[in-house]
Write a protein that holds these residues in place. Structure first.
Motif, PDB file in Angstrom:
ATOM      1  N   PRO A 181       0.834  -1.211   0.000  1.00 55.82           N
ATOM      2  CA  PRO A 181       0.000   0.000   0.000  1.00 55.82           C
ATOM      3  C   PRO A 181       0.867   1.258   0.000  1.00 55.82           C
ATOM      4  CG  PRO A 181      -0.791  -1.587   1.622  1.00 55.82           C
ATOM      5  CD  PRO A 181       0.538  -2.089   1.143  1.00 55.82           C
ATOM      6  N   GLY A 182       0.569   2.164  -0.890  1.00 57.21           N
ATOM      7  CA  GLY A 182       1.284   3.426  -0.921  1.00 57.21           C
ATOM      8  C   GLY A 182       2.616   3.379  -1.649  1.00 57.21           C
ATOM      9  N   THR A 183       2.990   2.218  -2.231  1.00 56.92           N
ATOM     10  CA  THR A 183       4.273   2.126  -2.929  1.00 56.92           C
ATOM     11  C   THR A 183       4.251   2.996  -4.178  1.00 56.92           C
ATOM     12  OG1 THR A 183       4.605  -0.118  -2.140  1.00 56.92           O
ATOM     13  CG2 THR A 183       5.920   0.571  -4.018  1.00 56.92           C
ATOM     14  N   ASP A 184       5.258   3.814  -4.322  1.00 53.84           N
ATOM     15  CA  ASP A 184       5.360   4.704  -5.474  1.00 53.84           C
ATOM     16  C   ASP A 184       5.707   3.894  -6.719  1.00 53.84           C
ATOM     17  OD1 ASP A 184       5.687   7.709  -6.315  1.00 53.84           O
ATOM     18  OD2 ASP A 184       7.353   6.613  -7.230  1.00 53.84           O
ATOM     19  N   LEU A 185       5.120   4.281  -7.866  1.00 54.13           N
ATOM     20  CA  LEU A 185       5.355   3.545  -9.105  1.00 54.13           C
ATOM     21  C   LEU A 185       6.830   3.518  -9.479  1.00 54.13           C
ATOM     22  CD1 LEU A 185       4.282   2.089 -11.627  1.00 54.13           C
ATOM     23  CD2 LEU A 185       3.802   4.336 -12.624  1.00 54.13           C
ATOM     24  N   PHE A 186       7.546   4.605  -9.194  1.00 52.34           N
ATOM     25  CA  PHE A 186       8.960   4.658  -9.577  1.00 52.34           C
ATOM     26  C   PHE A 186       9.813   3.679  -8.773  1.00 52.34           C
ATOM     27  CE2 PHE A 186       7.649   8.434 -11.785  1.00 52.34           C
ATOM     28  CZ  PHE A 186       8.530   8.504 -12.858  1.00 52.34           C
ATOM     29  N   SER A 187       9.271   3.120  -7.697  1.00 53.02           N
ATOM     30  CA  SER A 187      10.000   2.092  -6.956  1.00 53.02           C
ATOM     31  C   SER A 187      10.234   0.851  -7.817  1.00 53.02           C
ATOM     32  CB  SER A 187       9.221   1.696  -5.703  1.00 53.02           C
ATOM     33  OG  SER A 187       9.016   2.804  -4.868  1.00 53.02           O
ATOM     34  N   GLU A 195       4.094  -8.772 -23.813  1.00 54.88           N
ATOM     35  CA  GLU A 195       3.598  -9.422 -22.609  1.00 54.88           C
ATOM     36  C   GLU A 195       4.137  -8.736 -21.353  1.00 54.88           C
ATOM     37  OE1 GLU A 195       1.759 -11.688 -19.850  1.00 54.88           O
ATOM     38  OE2 GLU A 195       1.326 -11.518 -21.991  1.00 54.88           O
ATOM     39  N   VAL A 196       5.431  -8.380 -21.365  1.00 57.69           N
ATOM     40  CA  VAL A 196       6.020  -7.682 -20.215  1.00 57.69           C
ATOM     41  C   VAL A 196       5.314  -6.344 -20.003  1.00 57.69           C
ATOM     42  CG1 VAL A 196       8.099  -6.556 -19.329  1.00 57.69           C
ATOM     43  CG2 VAL A 196       8.262  -8.811 -20.397  1.00 57.69           C
ATOM     44  N   ALA A 197       5.142  -5.593 -21.089  1.00 63.57           N
ATOM     45  CA  ALA A 197       4.461  -4.296 -20.983  1.00 63.57           C
ATOM     46  C   ALA A 197       3.049  -4.487 -20.437  1.00 63.57           C
ATOM     47  CB  ALA A 197       4.419  -3.615 -22.346  1.00 63.57           C
ATOM     48  N   GLY A 198       2.364  -5.544 -20.894  1.00 63.74           N
ATOM     49  CA  GLY A 198       1.011  -5.808 -20.434  1.00 63.74           C
ATOM     50  C   GLY A 198       0.942  -6.083 -18.941  1.00 63.74           C
ATOM     51  N   ARG A 199       1.950  -6.790 -18.405  1.00 60.42           N
ATOM     52  CA  ARG A 199       1.957  -7.075 -16.970  1.00 60.42           C
ATOM     53  C   ARG A 199       2.114  -5.797 -16.158  1.00 60.42           C
ATOM     54  NH1 ARG A 199       5.514 -11.460 -18.322  1.00 60.42           N
ATOM     55  NH2 ARG A 199       7.258 -10.423 -17.258  1.00 60.42           N
ATOM     56  N   TRP A 200       2.972  -4.907 -16.631  1.00 67.19           N
ATOM     57  CA  TRP A 200       3.159  -3.648 -15.899  1.00 67.19           C
ATOM     58  C   TRP A 200       1.927  -2.760 -15.995  1.00 67.19           C
ATOM     59  CZ3 TRP A 200       6.511  -3.001 -12.265  1.00 67.19           C
ATOM     60  CH2 TRP A 200       7.671  -3.791 -12.247  1.00 67.19           C
ATOM     61  N   ILE A 201       1.266  -2.776 -17.141  1.00 64.98           N
ATOM     62  CA  ILE A 201       0.031  -2.002 -17.274  1.00 64.98           C
ATOM     63  C   ILE A 201      -1.029  -2.538 -16.327  1.00 64.98           C
ATOM     64  CG2 ILE A 201      -1.881  -1.449 -18.842  1.00 64.98           C
ATOM     65  CD1 ILE A 201       0.590   0.214 -19.372  1.00 64.98           C
ATOM     66  N   ARG A 202      -1.084  -3.866 -16.172  1.00 62.74           N
ATOM     67  CA  ARG A 202      -2.064  -4.449 -15.246  1.00 62.74           C
ATOM     68  C   ARG A 202      -1.757  -4.062 -13.799  1.00 62.74           C
ATOM     69  NH1 ARG A 202      -1.605  -8.695 -18.969  1.00 62.74           N
ATOM     70  NH2 ARG A 202      -0.123  -9.871 -17.694  1.00 62.74           N
ATOM     71  N   LEU A 203      -0.474  -3.984 -13.461  1.00 61.73           N
ATOM     72  CA  LEU A 203      -0.098  -3.532 -12.123  1.00 61.73           C
ATOM     73  C   LEU A 203      -0.542  -2.087 -11.882  1.00 61.73           C
ATOM     74  CD1 LEU A 203       1.576  -3.902  -9.439  1.00 61.73           C
ATOM     75  CD2 LEU A 203       3.474  -2.873 -10.691  1.00 61.73           C
ATOM     76  N   ILE A 204      -0.309  -1.243 -12.880  1.00 65.87           N
ATOM     77  CA  ILE A 204      -0.708   0.171 -12.785  1.00 65.87           C
ATOM     78  C   ILE A 204      -2.223   0.281 -12.633  1.00 65.87           C
ATOM     79  CG2 ILE A 204      -0.884   2.313 -14.117  1.00 65.87           C
ATOM     80  CD1 ILE A 204       1.885   1.561 -15.320  1.00 65.87           C
ATOM     81  N   GLU A 205      -2.964  -0.515 -13.400  1.00 61.65           N
ATOM     82  CA  GLU A 205      -4.425  -0.477 -13.322  1.00 61.65           C
ATOM     83  C   GLU A 205      -4.906  -0.936 -11.951  1.00 61.65           C
ATOM     84  OE1 GLU A 205      -8.236  -1.886 -16.020  1.00 61.65           O
ATOM     85  OE2 GLU A 205      -6.377  -3.033 -16.126  1.00 61.65           O
ATOM     86  N   ARG A 206      -4.241  -1.943 -11.393  1.00 65.50           N
ATOM     87  CA  ARG A 206      -4.640  -2.457 -10.078  1.00 65.50           C
ATOM     88  C   ARG A 206      -4.399  -1.431  -8.982  1.00 65.50           C
ATOM     89  NH1 ARG A 206      -1.131  -7.339  -8.531  1.00 65.50           N
ATOM     90  NH2 ARG A 206       0.238  -5.705  -7.735  1.00 65.50           N
ATOM     91  N   GLU A 207      -3.252  -0.746  -9.052  1.00 67.14           N
ATOM     92  CA  GLU A 207      -2.883   0.205  -8.002  1.00 67.14           C
ATOM     93  C   GLU A 207      -3.432   1.604  -8.248  1.00 67.14           C
ATOM     94  OE1 GLU A 207      -1.113  -0.725  -5.139  1.00 67.14           O
ATOM     95  OE2 GLU A 207      -1.676  -2.658  -6.010  1.00 67.14           O
ATOM     96  N   ARG A 208      -3.871   1.874  -9.495  1.00 67.65           N
ATOM     97  CA  ARG A 208      -4.479   3.159  -9.874  1.00 67.65           C
ATOM     98  C   ARG A 208      -3.607   4.344  -9.452  1.00 67.65           C
ATOM     99  NH1 ARG A 208      -9.684   2.119 -11.680  1.00 67.65           N
ATOM    100  NH2 ARG A 208     -10.204   4.324 -11.746  1.00 67.65           N
ATOM    101  N   TYR A 209      -2.413   4.371  -9.979  1.00 65.03           N
ATOM    102  CA  TYR A 209      -1.507   5.496  -9.726  1.00 65.03           C
ATOM    103  C   TYR A 209      -2.031   6.751 -10.427  1.00 65.03           C
ATOM    104  CZ  TYR A 209       1.768   1.949  -8.065  1.00 65.03           C
ATOM    105  OH  TYR A 209       2.353   0.930  -7.379  1.00 65.03           O
TER     106      TYR A 209
END
Length: 578
Positions: A361-367, A390-404
Motif C-alpha cells: 500500500p502506498g508504494t510509489d510507481l517509480f520504486s 507481454e512484459v508491458a502488459g503485466r506492468w500495465i495491469r499492475l498500474i491499473e490495479r494500483e491506480r496510480y
C-alpha cells in the motif's frame, strides 16, 4: 457540365458504372475513378467534383472521411454512397454530410443511378438560379442553435452562478430543469483523440461528425437527451426526466449512451467512453455535477474503451490514496531496494513475473522502475515482440490495479521509453528514432491507460522490427525511413498518405512519388504489406481471434481484412494459422 468522381476499391463496380452510364448525355463529365479514398482526395484538392460516388470501406481513407473532407471544401457537393451492407442507418445525416442517396452493391442497377443523376442535375440547375446562400440558411440556423447551446452551458460551468433563476429560464429554453423535472448529466470522452484528429484533418470536422451522429441518435429515442459539444475530446449529455418510481434514469441514460456509442463506432469509426453523474434538481447541483464530471481526470484515465460507468461518488478515495502514498515514503524506499534486488535476479531469468510483485500500500510507481526497465530491455535484446508486449502488459495491469496518478504513470512510461531507446542505441541495437520532443507531444495526446499501453507497445514493436530488419525498411533517404517508422508505430489504425506527408512536412503528391521511387511500391502498398506481416506475427504468436486481429490493425470490415490477407499471403488467416 457537372463533374463526377468515382471512388471504390471494387474494380468491377468502377468498370460497370464507367461503361454502362452515358455521363455526357446526362450533363456530367466523369473526371476520375479511384481505388482508394486517398487517391480521390489528392485529385479533389486540385479539381473538386460536383458529385461524388463512393464506397464506404476503402483502404487509406474510407468514403465517409473522403466525403467529409470534400464537403468542407465544397459544401454544395452531392454525395452518393455505395455499400456492401445495410448498416448505414445513420449515415444520411452523419457529419452533416447530407448524403443524397445510398445503394447496396449487391442490388446495384445502373438505371437507378441514372435516375438519381437526373434528379441531382435538376436540383443543381435550380440552385444556380436561386443562389447557394438561400439553400444554406437552414443549415446555418441549425449550426447557430448548436453554438448557442454550447455557449449557454460553457458560461454556466465556467462563470459564477450569480442568478440561478435567470439561468433556469435559459435551461428551460433548452428543455432542461422544467417544473417537476430533473437532469442526469454525463460526459463522453473520445478515445484515441490524437489519431482521430489526424484522420478527420481538423478538430472542427471531428466535433461536427461526433455531434451530428449524437444528435441523430438522441432525436430518435424516447428518453429526452441533449448533446452539447464541450471541446473536440469531450461531449456533454444532459438527460431530462420526471422523477418516478417507475423510471430508473440511470438505466435509461445508459441505454441512450450505448446507442450513441454504437452509432459512432459503426458510422464514423469513433470510440467513446462515458461517465454518468448524479441526479440534479437545481441549477446549483447541475453545475456542481458538470464540473466534477469534467474534472474526473483519474477515473477518465482508467476508463476502458467504450465503457459506460457512474462517476465516483466523491474524490475522497482518490485523495486518501494519494495521501497514503505521500505518507509512506519510507516503505517506498524499502520497496525500491527490494525492486533493485529483484532486478538483479531477473537479469538471469527472463521469466521473472511482475504480476507476482508485492502489492505494498502506498508504494510509489517509480520504486518498480529498475525492474521494469530490466525486463523490457531483456525482451528487446532477445528481439521478441511478443515477449516485450507481454512484459508491458503485466506492468500495465499492475498500474491499473494500483491506480496510480495519471501524470505519474505518463511520466514513468515516457522515462522508461526514453531510457530504453538511449540504452539500446548505445548498444547499436536501434537507430536514434523519434526525438524526445516528439515523444513528449505524442504522450500529451494520450488520455487513458489503454491508449498508453497501445502507444508503448507500438514503440516496443518498432524496436524489435528495426533490429530484425537492420533498418526500418532498407530505404536510404532519411525522410522515407522516417515514414516507414511512422507506419510501424501506427499499425493499429488507418494511416493515410496525407497524414504521413504532413508529419514529414512534405507535399503529399511529392511524397507519394518519392516513396515509390525509393522503395518500388506505393505508400498504400507498403502500409498494407506491413499490416499483413504484423497480422502473421499475431496469428503465429498469440491466440487472438481473426476478428480481434482485424480490429487491432485498424480494419473496420473483417471481410475486407480477410480478402486483403489472402491477397498478400495466398491463404485466409484461418488457413495460415492452420
Amino acid at each position: 457540365m457537372y463533374k463526377v468522381m468515382l471512388a471504390d476499391d471494387d474494380y468491377p463496380v468502377i468498370e460497370l458504372l464507367s461503361e454502362e452510364i452515358d455521363w455526357q448525355s446526362l450533363g456530367f463529365r466523369l473526371m476520375g475513378t479511384h481505388g482508394n479514398g486517398a487517391s480521390a482526395w489528392e485529385q479533389a484538392q486540385e479539381e473538386m467534383p460536383d458529385v461524388l460516388i463512393t464506397d464506404i470501406g476503402m483502404p487509406a481513407m474510407d468514403g465517409l472521411e473522403l466525403t467529409a473532407r470534400m464537403k468542407e471544401r465544397n459544401p454544395g457537393l452531392r454525395a452518393v454512397i455505395l455499400s456492401c451492407h445495410d448498416e448505414f442507418q445513420y449515415a444520411r445525416q452523419a457529419m452533416r454530410l447530407n448524403v443524397q442517396e445510398y445503394f447496396l452493391k449487391d442490388a446495384l442497377d445502373p438505371e437507378d443511378l441514372v435516375r438519381l443523376l437526373r434528379r441531382l442535375k435538376m436540383s443543381m440547375d435550380e440552385e444556380l438560379q436561386a443562389g447557394w446562400e438561400q439553400s444554406r440558411l437552414k443549415a446555418l440556423e441549425n449550426e447557430t442553435r448548436s453554438l448557442r447551446q454550447e455557449r449557454i452551458i460553457r458560461n454556466f460551468i465556467d462563470q459564477p452562478l450569480l442568478s440561478p433563476d435567470q439561468w433556469k429560464r435559459e435551461a428551460e429554453a433548452l428543455g432542461l430543469l422544467r417544473d417537476g423535472e430533473a437532469v442526469l448529466p454525463a460526459v463522453g470522452f473520445v478515445n484515441h483523440y490524437g489519431q482521430l484528429r489526424r484522420r478527420f484533418s481538423s478538430e472542427q470536422t471531428l466535433r461536427f461528425a461526433v455531434g451530428n451522429v449524437a444528435d441523430e441518435v438522441l432525436g430518435g429515442i424516447g428518453f429526452s437527451g441533449l448533446h452539447v459539444a464541450f471541446d473536440a475530446r469531450t461531449a456533454l449529455f444532459l438527460f431530462a426526466y420526471r422523477p418516478s418510481l417507475k423510471t430508473n434514469p440511470y438505466d435509461c441514460a445508459s441505454a441512450s449512451l450505448r446507442a450513441v456509442r454504437e452509432a459512432l463506432r459503426s458510422v464514423l469509426g469513433v470510440r467513446m467512453s462515458f461517465l454518468i453523474g448524479g441526479e440534479c434538481a437545481s441549477p446549483e447541483s447541475l453545475r456542481r455535477q458538470l464540473r466534477e464530471l469534467l474534472g474526473s481526470a483519474e477515473q477518465r484515465f482508467y476508463l476502458k474503451e467504450g465503457e459506460i460507468v457512474k462517476r465516483f461518488a466523491s474524490a475522497s478515495a482518490s485523495s486518501a490514496s494519494s495521501a497514503s502514498r505521500a505518507s509512506s515514503a519510507s516503505r517506498a524506499s524499502s520497496a525500491s531496494s527490494a525492486s533493485s534486488a529483484s532486478s538483479a535476479s531477473c537479469a538471469s531469468s527472463a521469466s521473472c513475473a511482475s504480476s507476482a510483485l508485492p502489492a505494498l500500500p502506498g508504494t510509489d510507481l517509480f520504486s518498480y522502475y529498475d525492474l521494469a526497465s530490466t525486463e523490457l530491455r531483456e525482451a528487446l535484446v532477445g528481439k521478441s515482440a511478443a515477449e516485450a508486449e507481454e512484459v508491458a502488459g503485466r506492468w500495465i495491469r499492475l498500474i491499473e490495479r494500483e491506480r496510480y496518478a495519471p501524470e505519474s504513470v505518463k511520466d514513468w512510461t515516457l522515462k522508461l521509453l526514453l531510457d530504453l531507446k538511449l540504452k539500446l542505441h548505445s548498444l547499436h541495437f536501434i537507430g536514434s528514432g523519434y526525438t524526445a520532443d516528439t515523444l513528449h507531444k505524442e504522450i500529451a495526446d494520450i488520455d487513458s491507460l489503454g491508449e498508453l499501453r497501445d502507444w508503448l507497445v507500438g514503440h516496443l514493436q518498432e524496436f524489435v522490427r528495426v533490429a530484425g530488419q537492420g533498418g526500418a525498411s532498407g530505404a536510404k533517404r532519411a525522410d522515407v525511413q522516417e515514414a516507414c517508422k511512422y507506419v510501424s508505430l501506427h499499425l493499429s489504425r488507418r494511416i493515410t498518405l496525407e497524414e504521413v506527408a504532413d508529419h514529414l512536412h512534405l507535399n503529399a503528391s511529392y511524397f507519394s512519388r518519392l516513396f515509390k521511387k525509393e522503395l518500388g511500391i506505393t505508400f498504400i502498398e507498403y502500409v498494407t504489406r506491413m499490416k499483413m506481416e504484423r497480422a502473421k506475427e499475431l496469428l503465429d504468436q498469440t491466440q487472438r481471434s481473426v476478428g480481434e486481429i482485424c480490429e487491432m490493425l485498424g480494419y473496420d470490415n473483417q471481410s475486407y481484412f480477410i480478402k486483403t490477407f489472402k491477397a498478400h499471403a495466398g491463404m485466409t488467416p484461418a488457413e495460415y494459422r492452420g
